[in-house]
Write a protein that holds these residues in place. Sequence first.
Motif, mmCIF file in Angstrom:
data_model
loop_
_atom_site.group_PDB
_atom_site.id
_atom_site.type_symbol
_atom_site.label_atom_id
_atom_site.label_comp_id
_atom_site.label_asym_id
_atom_site.label_seq_id
_atom_site.Cartn_x
_atom_site.Cartn_y
_atom_site.Cartn_z
ATOM 1 N N UNK A 145 34.905 52.230 41.001
ATOM 2 C CA UNK A 145 34.452 50.782 41.757
ATOM 3 C C UNK A 145 35.586 49.944 41.698
ATOM 4 N N UNK A 146 35.925 49.402 41.114
ATOM 5 C CA UNK A 146 37.212 48.821 40.447
ATOM 6 C C UNK A 146 37.361 48.807 38.746
ATOM 7 N N UNK A 147 39.128 48.560 39.637
ATOM 8 C CA UNK A 147 40.233 48.809 37.705
ATOM 9 C C UNK A 147 41.095 47.914 37.406
ATOM 10 N N UNK A 148 41.565 47.338 36.702
ATOM 11 C CA UNK A 148 43.098 46.311 36.561
ATOM 12 C C UNK A 148 43.595 46.783 36.472
ATOM 13 N N UNK A 149 44.708 46.796 36.705
ATOM 14 C CA UNK A 149 46.121 47.371 36.016
ATOM 15 C C UNK A 149 46.380 47.952 34.791
ATOM 16 N N UNK A 150 46.141 49.135 34.454
ATOM 17 C CA UNK A 150 46.432 49.543 33.050
ATOM 18 C C UNK A 150 45.299 49.888 32.232
ATOM 19 N N UNK A 151 43.751 49.498 33.471
ATOM 20 C CA UNK A 151 42.498 50.130 32.591
ATOM 21 C C UNK A 151 42.790 50.089 30.972
#
Length: 295
Positions: free
Chosen positions: A187-193
């Motif tokens: 649904x969303x993810x930041x850079x680098x997970x």
Amino acid sequence: MKRLPIGPLYYEFSRHHEPRLRIEPGETVMVASEDALSGQIRSNTDRRDKIKMPYSNPLTGPIAVEGAEPGDALAVTIQEIRPTIGECATRTADPKQLCEWLGTDCPHGTHVCPIRDGLIYWSDSVTIPYTPMLGCIGTAPDWGCPTTAPAGPHGGNMDIIETCPGNTVYLPVFIPGGFLYLGDAHAAMGHGELSATGLEMPAETTITVNLLKGKRLTWPRIESPTEIMTIVSGAPMERSIAQAYALLSLWMETEHGWNRWRAYDLLTHVGQISVGYYGIGTVAAKVDKRYLHGR
């Protein structure tokens, strides 16, 4: 439009499975997928049980594309990624490299978040924009069967936020039919997970698949309405960044009339990177399309 429901959960990009769907180039397909946690977390009290389901990132597929042969490429345009149960889940039980600084007493951190009206309700006071993407998309190699843990020249678990609606993912074809798999919708993810877990969700993904004859690729590419980008994965990440930029320079040379060294100079000043899961060193090197008309 054809539909491919959830069926057997596959954890490899394998050429050994019978195609679950055969399509003609240019067809649009809705593909249903389970979440990366194999559907085991639906509430904050649930726990990931790796004894019952040891693997992560289950795939739906394979989809065989008529006429696809080794040396071709698939152009997969992501039209829509829709959540199917109105929620997503994440967990922070595996801090991995961060333990050196944060310690090893990380709580399990199971966290289920409702999705509605274009927002993810992370808490009572924090909302995150619903910005869906696919963590896993790829074709089957002609040698070996990569799992859904790494990424590679076939695509795989790239976890790049640009595998999102409106963008086209270009993937090499290694075997007749290509054998396209996808899954691991976020649904969303930041850079680098950072925690190795995005906001995971079961989803229905609508894609249009085109075939590019003779379009031999060494690694995946992605094109958005405003950017082109090349994807490379591997550690150390410095090498992945260098290779991704080199492939981007060559793309600019072969298809946009640039001299590779002139492109190298320009990218030094205007190139950007996007980082997938940091643990496997996946990066996208990209450039805004407005620069392609220069030289």
